[in-house]
Each structure stands twice: as C-alpha cells, then as structure tokens.
Scaffold this motif. Sequence first.
Motif, short mmCIF file in Angstrom:
data_model
loop_
_atom_site.label_atom_id
_atom_site.label_comp_id
_atom_site.label_asym_id
_atom_site.label_seq_id
_atom_site.Cartn_x
_atom_site.Cartn_y
_atom_site.Cartn_z
N THR A 65 0.83 -1.21 0.00
CA THR A 65 0.00 0.00 0.00
C THR A 65 0.87 1.25 0.00
O THR A 65 0.64 2.18 -0.78
N ARG A 69 1.19 3.98 -3.07
CA ARG A 69 0.88 5.39 -2.83
C ARG A 69 2.05 6.28 -3.27
O ARG A 69 1.85 7.34 -3.87
N LYS A 70 3.28 5.84 -2.95
CA LYS A 70 4.46 6.59 -3.34
C LYS A 70 4.57 6.66 -4.86
O LYS A 70 4.82 7.71 -5.44
N GLU A 72 2.15 6.35 -6.99
CA GLU A 72 1.04 7.18 -7.47
C GLU A 72 1.37 8.67 -7.28
O GLU A 72 1.15 9.49 -8.17
N GLU A 73 1.92 9.00 -6.13
CA GLU A 73 2.32 10.38 -5.83
C GLU A 73 3.38 10.87 -6.81
O GLU A 73 3.38 12.03 -7.22
N ARG A 79 -4.05 4.78 -10.26
CA ARG A 79 -4.99 3.96 -9.49
C ARG A 79 -6.39 4.28 -9.98
O ARG A 79 -6.81 5.43 -9.98
N TYR A 91 -4.42 -1.04 -10.72
CA TYR A 91 -3.21 -0.23 -10.82
C TYR A 91 -2.58 -0.47 -12.17
O TYR A 91 -2.57 -1.60 -12.67
#
Length: 120
Positions: A65, A69-70, A72-73, A79, A91
């Motif tokens: 997770t 998130r990293k 995606e950032e 996502r 994803y």
Amino acid sequence: MSKIKETSTNYENKQTLSADCVEIYAATLISGQWTLAICCHLSYGKLRFGELRKRIPNITERMLTLQLRKLEENKLVKRTVYAQVPPKVEYELTKSGQQLRPILNQLEEWGKNHQQWQAE
C-alpha cells in the motif's frame, strides 16, 4: 517506512542532489526495495492489489500500500477505482511509468551479466 524530517541535513542533501543531478532525481523516484518489482509486474498490464500481492509474495499488505501510494504520488502508477460492490481497484503504469520498460529491460540484462561476472 518512515519519512525523512524536512529539517534534517539528510533531507537537504537529497533535495540538493536531486535538483543538481537528473540521474539522482530519477533514481530517487524508483528507489526502494519493492518499487522496481511493482513496476516490473505492472509493465505487463493492469493488476489489482491482490494480484500484485500474489506476484510479490514476501511484501506485506502495508508495504505494498505504501509503495503504491508513493508510486502514485510520483505519477508513475495510476490507481483506478470502479464504483461497484465489492469495490474494484486497478493499478497500471502511467505514460511516464511505461517509459521505464526499456530501462527495466536494460537493468535485467545488466543484472544477468553482473551475476555471471560475480560467479567467475
């Protein structure tokens, strides 16, 4: 996985290096124990969280997770949440993430060669 304090010297050093050297900036985006593994699996197409978890069996759910998130950032992974019950999330690599494919292939070749050289 802890974040570096913005007031620390280590943080300042990383920021300066990333600003001064594009290679370091790029390496920072894909650094991390699991980042390349996730990108490798997503390079073949969209995957759900559970599918990624099965393909990378030693990663914990929490770490997966955090890494997603990293990514995606950093705009390397997209996502997509589908409005259905049960919820469905997929994803996939973004256009920028897809540009990693040839680099991943080169890393694979380099890794194979390096393993052979180490065995000699």
